[in-house]
Design a protein around this motif. Structure first.
Motif, PDB file in Angstrom:
ATOM      1  N   PRO A  74      58.654  46.079  24.654  1.00  0.00           N
ATOM      2  CA  PRO A  74      58.075  46.888  25.739  1.00  0.00           C
ATOM      3  C   PRO A  74      56.715  47.503  25.399  1.00  0.00           C
ATOM      4  CG  PRO A  74      60.354  47.557  25.276  1.00  0.00           C
ATOM      5  CD  PRO A  74      59.999  46.499  24.282  1.00  0.00           C
ATOM      6  N   GLU A  75      56.472  47.766  24.099  1.00  0.00           N
ATOM      7  CA  GLU A  75      55.188  48.386  23.733  1.00  0.00           C
ATOM      8  C   GLU A  75      54.003  47.488  24.092  1.00  0.00           C
ATOM      9  OE1 GLU A  75      56.832  48.110  19.869  1.00  0.00           O
ATOM     10  OE2 GLU A  75      54.973  47.426  18.934  1.00  0.00           O
ATOM     11  N   ALA A  76      54.268  46.182  24.342  1.00  0.00           N
ATOM     12  CA  ALA A  76      53.174  45.244  24.650  1.00  0.00           C
ATOM     13  C   ALA A  76      52.712  45.332  26.105  1.00  0.00           C
ATOM     14  CB  ALA A  76      53.615  43.819  24.341  1.00  0.00           C
ATOM     15  N   MET A  77      53.426  46.087  26.948  1.00  0.00           N
ATOM     16  CA  MET A  77      53.139  45.998  28.391  1.00  0.00           C
ATOM     17  C   MET A  77      51.715  46.418  28.776  1.00  0.00           C
ATOM     18  SD  MET A  77      55.565  44.443  29.552  1.00  0.00           S
ATOM     19  CE  MET A  77      56.835  43.898  28.414  1.00  0.00           C
ATOM     20  N   HIS A  78      51.174  47.409  28.080  1.00  0.00           N
ATOM     21  CA  HIS A  78      49.814  47.812  28.439  1.00  0.00           C
ATOM     22  C   HIS A  78      48.845  46.661  28.135  1.00  0.00           C
ATOM     23  CE1 HIS A  78      46.240  50.793  27.825  1.00  0.00           C
ATOM     24  NE2 HIS A  78      46.137  50.131  28.949  1.00  0.00           N
ATOM     25  N   MET A  79      48.963  46.116  26.922  1.00  0.00           N
ATOM     26  CA  MET A  79      48.084  45.003  26.533  1.00  0.00           C
ATOM     27  C   MET A  79      48.276  43.814  27.471  1.00  0.00           C
ATOM     28  SD  MET A  79      45.852  43.932  24.326  1.00  0.00           S
ATOM     29  CE  MET A  79      45.215  42.517  23.467  1.00  0.00           C
ATOM     30  N   ILE A  80      49.495  43.594  27.914  1.00  0.00           N
ATOM     31  CA  ILE A  80      49.755  42.455  28.811  1.00  0.00           C
ATOM     32  C   ILE A  80      48.959  42.615  30.111  1.00  0.00           C
ATOM     33  CG2 ILE A  80      51.571  41.512  30.344  1.00  0.00           C
ATOM     34  CD1 ILE A  80      51.494  40.301  27.512  1.00  0.00           C
ATOM     35  N   MET A  81      48.846  43.842  30.593  1.00  0.00           N
ATOM     36  CA  MET A  81      48.044  44.045  31.814  1.00  0.00           C
ATOM     37  C   MET A  81      46.594  43.599  31.570  1.00  0.00           C
ATOM     38  SD  MET A  81      49.818  45.140  34.308  1.00  0.00           S
ATOM     39  CE  MET A  81      51.215  44.245  33.743  1.00  0.00           C
ATOM     40  N   TRP A  82      46.069  43.948  30.410  1.00  0.00           N
ATOM     41  CA  TRP A  82      44.696  43.537  30.073  1.00  0.00           C
ATOM     42  C   TRP A  82      44.618  42.025  29.878  1.00  0.00           C
ATOM     43  CZ3 TRP A  82      40.241  46.623  29.137  1.00  0.00           C
ATOM     44  CH2 TRP A  82      40.444  48.007  29.221  1.00  0.00           C
ATOM     45  N   ALA A  83      45.625  41.487  29.185  1.00  0.00           N
ATOM     46  CA  ALA A  83      45.592  40.046  28.878  1.00  0.00           C
ATOM     47  C   ALA A  83      45.685  39.213  30.158  1.00  0.00           C
ATOM     48  CB  ALA A  83      46.726  39.688  27.920  1.00  0.00           C
ATOM     49  N   MET A  84      46.370  39.733  31.160  1.00  0.00           N
ATOM     50  CA  MET A  84      46.487  39.006  32.426  1.00  0.00           C
ATOM     51  C   MET A  84      45.306  39.302  33.358  1.00  0.00           C
ATOM     52  SD  MET A  84      49.090  37.096  32.129  1.00  0.00           S
ATOM     53  CE  MET A  84      48.795  36.983  30.358  1.00  0.00           C
ATOM     54  N   SER A  85      44.453  40.214  32.960  1.00  0.00           N
ATOM     55  CA  SER A  85      43.288  40.516  33.794  1.00  0.00           C
ATOM     56  C   SER A  85      42.174  39.521  33.460  1.00  0.00           C
ATOM     57  CB  SER A  85      42.790  41.942  33.521  1.00  0.00           C
ATOM     58  OG  SER A  85      42.009  41.960  32.335  1.00  0.00           O
ATOM     59  N   ASP A  86      41.089  39.597  34.199  1.00  0.00           N
ATOM     60  CA  ASP A  86      39.978  38.658  33.992  1.00  0.00           C
ATOM     61  C   ASP A  86      39.214  38.931  32.693  1.00  0.00           C
ATOM     62  OD1 ASP A  86      40.762  37.645  36.388  1.00  0.00           O
ATOM     63  OD2 ASP A  86      39.170  38.576  37.568  1.00  0.00           O
TER      64      ASP A  86
END
Ligand code: HDE
Length: 704
Positions: free
Chosen positions: A211-223
């Motif tokens: 779950p700690e990865a969720m913030h980074m995932i938002m960035w990684a899925m962004s442009d």
């Protein structure tokens, strides 16, 4: 001898140069070699300096007989060739680097003793390497991936390496999880694919259980992870560091790079097609801009804060999955970096450069971020294997540019020749041996916490969703749609149904509407349940500084415009468009059906920069189609031309066209909109080319 032209060894192709020898020695050798070849070229020699008389044929026993073991020229050449490869970086293997300088504009003297941060106007040389993370050294430039942004500052007080990324947070909180994270994203061990892609089961399996990865995932899925150019990415040191002043006082600091050209990204379909059209798209772009004198620049900024301020943040700044919103701690610009010199040799410099976050200079210190602490160990360790021994700091790109001296000795590939008997300290036999200095690096006397040791994750690290929510809710609507669509794309590649479901469950904590959009995009009958959250997420004030589109600079500087022409195209129109684009700061490239170019309507030839089939509109920021009536009819039958306009339209780019181009536009199914303008309306074209046509996107593709 005196009449011979002097050549520096640097310019002799293939010349071997040992930095242990003096420049005078090397020049002498060059002259001799010239003499020996009896001409303008230096003589080809073995590594032992023995001149080679035949580099085409090996030594053989007779015309049709076997090759002889005695052939030392053949054996040396092949043996060296066999050993040309060194291990690629385990992460960030694919990268491009450049030399340049950092120049301070505002002194941080109140906060630090580091000279590079206190001496305004002084230029510190740098070597900067940008990279993708997951792919191998030969992978493409445009996968969806985080970009490494590593800067080596050759300061007067030693090398400082700021080894960051283009995203201010990271996937994990503790270094011990890094091998797991990387194993999950790299190609799967049994099948050996996919290369350079996160869209597969093992990555999302790991993430769905982290779950700690969720913030980074938002960035990684962004442009952010599909940048238009390395010249248009931000950079972040990520971790909190400390600045230490003359009185020994500590201030926390986060480091930022801001591209002067502004942030810009591609759209996903464009990134995918670029991977085929030009696997070196980013490397070529950086190379061409530096070679043409358009040096990329970044502002360097800091966020400074005290322990007392940090204590009031609703998150722990030592947790690398958290950022400090600029609205909370403003960014101060204190200098700039200019990259103005492409390396002479890719292997010697870009491949052998060895960054290490532990390389810091007096006046800067580490924080207790447990991810940073692990990195302090990892990089030196990896270089020992990659570069083959403890003397890699002597490789020119790694060597400090200030004097350095100590009593370490020997080891593989020792290039230095130390003098004297003494290689220990204290010593009395030799007065000129190096000694400690009061100006040397000293660690900040941070009070140690009197706690039991243990494998601990701090309670203050438990909030995994609030900043993921902050990021998503801070985006413009097109950016939110891109994040949702990227999640749908990636999870659609995941074969294991429970992994997809687990991921969507996490998204409910980030933003219920996002979870709904992704669930719909995946064709789920119901939105899966959310996992238990260790800490209930809180709402934070949106931070527009986290956007790309909202922050995009209204500029064409550093961009490239492609003009598609055929025989009979209007010379006037081409000239006027070129002038308008160049006046606005863009470069112009001419694309024609044949690389030899075309004859314009005034009878004059126009050279092409690219052939149509090999130069799709993907590589441009905006395009103009200038064709004769006949040319338009002809190209309307040509798939590469139809794709040229259709892709430009699909990638939301501005298109200028003249009457002759109408047939081609029709063949491409292009509807007129604010970004499709007549070629003689140059102002409208330039204005449209400065941005992308976001309104066009929902009409073209289904976004989640
Ligand atoms: Fe790295 N990382 N990393 N990393 N990293 C490497 O060092 C590592 C992390 C980053 O252009 C390796 O020389 C660990 C965060 C960049 O040469 C290796 C952890 C960030 C580069 C390594 C991290 C980075 C690397 C591989 C978890 C953003 C490329 C080859 C604690 C702040 C530098 C090498 C270049 C390279 C280890 C996490 C950025 C294996 C153990 C967080 C930009 O040492």
């Amino acid at each position: 001898m005196a009449t011979k032209k002097k050549t520096t060894p640097r310019k002799r192709p293939g010349a071997v140069r040992s930095d242990a020898r003096s420049a005078a020695d090397r020049r002498g050798n060059g002259d001799e070699l010239h003499q020996r070849s009896g001409g303008t070229h230096p003589a080809l020699t073995t590594n032992q300096g023995i001149p080679v008389s035949d580099n085409q044929n090996s030594l053989r026993a007779g015309h049709r007989g076997p090759s002889l073991l005695e052939d030392f020229v053949l054996r040396e050449k092949i043996t060296h060739f066999d050993h040309e490869r060194i291990p690629e970086r385990i992460v960030h293997a694919r990268g491009s680097g450049a030399h340049g300088y950092f120049e301070l504009s505002k002194s941080l003297q109140r906060y630090t003793t580091a000279r590079l941060l206190t001496e305004v106007g002084v230029r510190t040389p740098v070597f900067t390497r940008f990279s993708t993370v997951a792919g191998g050294a030969g992978s493409v430039d445009t996968p969806r991936d985080v970009r490494g942004f590593a800067v080596k500052f050759y300061t007067q007080e030693g090398n400082w390496d700021l080894v960051g990324n283009n995203i201010p947070v990271f996937f994990i909180q503790d270094a011990i999880k890094f091998p797991d994270l990387i194993h999950s994203v790299k190609m799967e061990p049994d099948r050996g694919f996919p290369q350079a892609a996160s869209a597969h089961d093992t990555f999302w399996d790991f993430i769905s259980l982290t779950p700690e990865a969720m913030h980074m995932i938002m960035w990684a899925m962004s442009d952010r992870t599909i940048p238009r150019s390395l010249r248009m990415i931000e950079g972040f040191g990520i971790h909190s560091f400390r600045l230490i002043n003359r009185k020994g006082e500590s201030t926390f600091v986060k480091f930022h790079w801001r591209p002067r050209l502004g942030l810009q990204s591609t759209v996903w379909d464009e990134a995918v097609k670029l991977a085929g059209a030009d696997p070196d798209f980013h490397r070529r772009d950086l190379f061409e801009s530096i070679q043409s004198g358009n040096f990329p620049e970044w502002d360097f900024g800091v966020q400074l804060f005290t322990q007392e301020q940090a204590d009031r943040f609703p998150f722990d700044h030592l947790d690398a999955t958290k950022l400090i919103p600029e609205e909370l701690v403003p960014l101060q610009i204190i200098g700039r970096m200019v990259l103005d010199r492409w390396p002479d040799n890719f292997f010697a410099e870009t491949e052998q450069v060895a960054y290490c976050p532990a390389n810091i200079v007096p006046g800067i210190d580490f924080s207790n971020d447990p991810l940073l602490q692990g990195r302090l160990f990892s990089y030196l360790d990896t270089q020992l294997l990659r570069l083959g021994g403890p003397n890699f700091h002597q490789i020119p790109v790694n060597a400090p540019k200030c004097p350095f001296a100590n009593l370490q000795r020997d080891g593989h590939m020792q290039m230095a020749v130390p003098h004297g008997r003494v290689s220990y300290e204290p010593s009395s036999l030799q007065p000129d041996t190096p000694r400690e200095t009061t100006a040397g690096f000293s660690s900040h006397a941070t009070p140690a916490e009197a706690e039991d040791k243990g494998r601990i994750r701090a309670d203050t690290f438990a909030d995994h969703y609030s900043q993921a929510r902050l990021f998503f809710r801070s985006q413009t609507p097109p950016e939110q749609a891109h994040i949702a669509s990227a999640l749908v794309f990636e999870l659609s590649k995941v074969e294991t149904v429970h992994v997809r479901a687990a991921m969507v469950g996490h998204l409910r904590h980030v933003d219920p509407e996002l979870a709904r959009r992704v669930a719909t995009g995946l064709g789920m009958a119901q939105i899966p349940p959310a996992p238990a959250a260790a800490v209930a997420p809180i709402d934070m004030k949106p931070s527009p500084a986290l956007q790309i589109i909202g922050k995009m600079k209204d500029t064409l500087v550093g961009r490239v415009i492609g003009i598609l022409v055929n025989d009979g195209s209007s010379a006037n129109t081409v000239r006027n468009l070129r002038k308008a684009a160049e006046d606005a700061g863009a470069r112009v490239k001419i694309v024609a059906p044949r690389v030899g170019g075309v004859t314009l309507d005034n009878g004059k030839p126009l050279a092409a920069d690219g052939q149509l089939a090999g130069t799709p509109s993907l590589v441009f920021d905006a395009v103009a189609i200038v064709l004769s009536d006949e040319g338009g009819e002809l190209l309307a039958q040509e798939a590469a031309a139809v794709d040229f306009v259709r892709d430009a339209y699909g990638h939301l780019k501005a298109i200028a066209f003249d009457v002759g181009a109408t047939a081609l536009l029709q063949a491409g199914g292009i509807d007129e909109d604010a970004g499709v303008v007549m070629a003689n309306d140059r102002e409208a074209f330039i204005a449209a080319a400065r941005t992308r046509q976001w309104d066009r996107e929902p009409l073209l593709r289904t976004l989640a």
